[in-house]
Scaffold this active site. Structure first.
Site, PDB file in Angstrom:
ATOM      1  N   LYS A 174       0.934  -1.140   0.011  1.00 36.08           N
ATOM      2  CA  LYS A 174      -0.054  -0.201  -0.082  1.00 36.08           C
ATOM      3  C   LYS A 174       0.910   1.237  -0.065  1.00 36.08           C
ATOM      4  O   LYS A 174       0.431   2.284  -0.695  1.00 36.08           O
ATOM      5  CB  LYS A 174      -1.014   0.203   1.173  1.00 36.08           C
ATOM      6  CG  LYS A 174      -1.562   1.201   1.302  1.00 36.08           C
ATOM      7  CD  LYS A 174      -2.703   1.492   0.086  1.00 36.08           C
ATOM      8  CE  LYS A 174      -3.524   2.860   0.174  1.00 36.08           C
ATOM      9  NZ  LYS A 174      -4.468   2.802   1.261  1.00 36.08           N
ATOM     10  N   LYS A 242      -0.230  11.450   5.781  1.00 36.07           N
ATOM     11  CA  LYS A 242       0.371  10.460   6.646  1.00 36.07           C
ATOM     12  C   LYS A 242       0.824   9.205   5.915  1.00 36.07           C
ATOM     13  O   LYS A 242       1.983   8.654   6.304  1.00 36.07           O
ATOM     14  CB  LYS A 242      -1.151  10.035   7.452  1.00 36.07           C
ATOM     15  CG  LYS A 242      -0.726   8.956   8.293  1.00 36.07           C
ATOM     16  CD  LYS A 242      -1.385   7.520   7.784  1.00 36.07           C
ATOM     17  CE  LYS A 242      -2.742   7.584   7.385  1.00 36.07           C
ATOM     18  NZ  LYS A 242      -2.973   6.074   6.921  1.00 36.07           N
TER      19      LYS A 242
END
Length: 297
Positions: A174, A242
């Protein structure tokens, strides 16, 4: 899934709410919990059930799905007082769809195993549209037998579901996904500002670019935001900020150089620092406009 028919879903945000509703549509008994009540009400209206706490949601559940923003949130949901690990039935599946640090996923899998739980990290890609349509790409880390047991849940929310390695591997893939997406969004923004500066019929230009080698899911789903200057999320800048920190930290730890990725990470950080973290990540377009002296043009 055999007797595993009840799924507790923790975190009914932009992604979690449509994913939980798709599980209802697939025939699962879904019990949802969220900090704010609105998404719970939407799940109930779709045929699911609501819970007043994590503990209430997971009691008796065959599988627990988690979709929350960041590593500390996952740790709190799983290991906090009245959290998943203290209340899930022994042998239950725990599927973390959140995007977090790979080492946190590995630690949560180990702690879960000690409690007799089967834990997968299963971050997703495809954005809100993919969640609504049930066509997310899901990169899964964990044991193969656990992955196979979880396939009915995963297949109900995704169309590309792949086991990519042991615990934490899903998060690593990811991170790579978010690196590619960020770079694509930045280059798409630069291309559209470039086309507009030269007086091209920009919508026509984007259409023909989408039919060639430059075509991508990013172009298909984000070009319209840029052309209309509409940046409602979607996927928020704050979350991509983030994620890019995860990428840059992991790259540094592995001794991998990501010069272009690091540059885009700084542009995303700049937008977040200016208070634009709530905008869709396609709002990178506004930075390119400003740097080009074309803001408001």
């Amino acid at each position: 899934m055999g007797t595993q028919t009840t799924v507790a879903f923790i975190g009914l945000g932009i992604m979690g709410k449509p994913m939980s509703i798709n599980l209802v549509k697939a025939g699962f008994d879904v019990v949802g919990y969220n900090l704010s009540p609105g998404p719970i009400e939407a799940l109930v209206a779709a045929g699911g059930r609501g819970a007043g706490s994590i503990a209430e949601a997971v009691k008796g559940a065959d599988a627990v799905a988690v979709m929350v923003p960041d590593s500390p949130d996952v740790e709190e949901v799983l290991t906090g007082a009245d959290g998943v690990f203290d209340n899930a039935a022994e042998g239950a599946l725990v599927i973390d769809f959140s995007t977090i640090l790979p080492d946190v996923s590995r630690r949560m899998a180990a702690v879960g195993a000690e409690r007799g739980l089967r834990v997968l990290d299963a971050p997703v890609s495809g954005g809100e549209a993919g969640a609504v349509e049930g066509v997310l790409s899901i990169m899964v880390g964990g044991e193969k037998d656990v992955f196979e047991a979880a396939r009915p849940v995963l297949d109900a929310v995704g169309s590309t579901v792949v086991l990519v390695g042991p615990a934490g591997s899903g998060q690593t893939v990811k991170a790579a996904n978010q690196l590619i997406v960020a770079g694509n969004i930045e280059l798409l923004a630069e291309a559209i500002v470039f086309l507009e500066a030269h007086g091209v019929d920009t919508e026509a230009g984007v259409t023909v670019l989408g039919g060639g080698l430059a075509g991508s899911t990013v172009l298909e789903r984000k070009a319209g935001n840029m052309l209309r200057r509409e940046f409602a999320p979607g996927f928020r800048i704050a979350l991509h900020h983030k994620d890019m920190k995860i990428v840059t930290d992991a790259a540094r730890a592995a001794g991998v150089v990501i010069p272009l990725g690091s540059h885009v990470a700084q542009l995303i950080a700049s937008l977040d620092a200016q208070g634009h973290g709530g905008l869709d990540h396609s709002a990178l377009f506004t930075t390119v406009e400003a740097l080009s002296g074309r803001a408001g043009s």
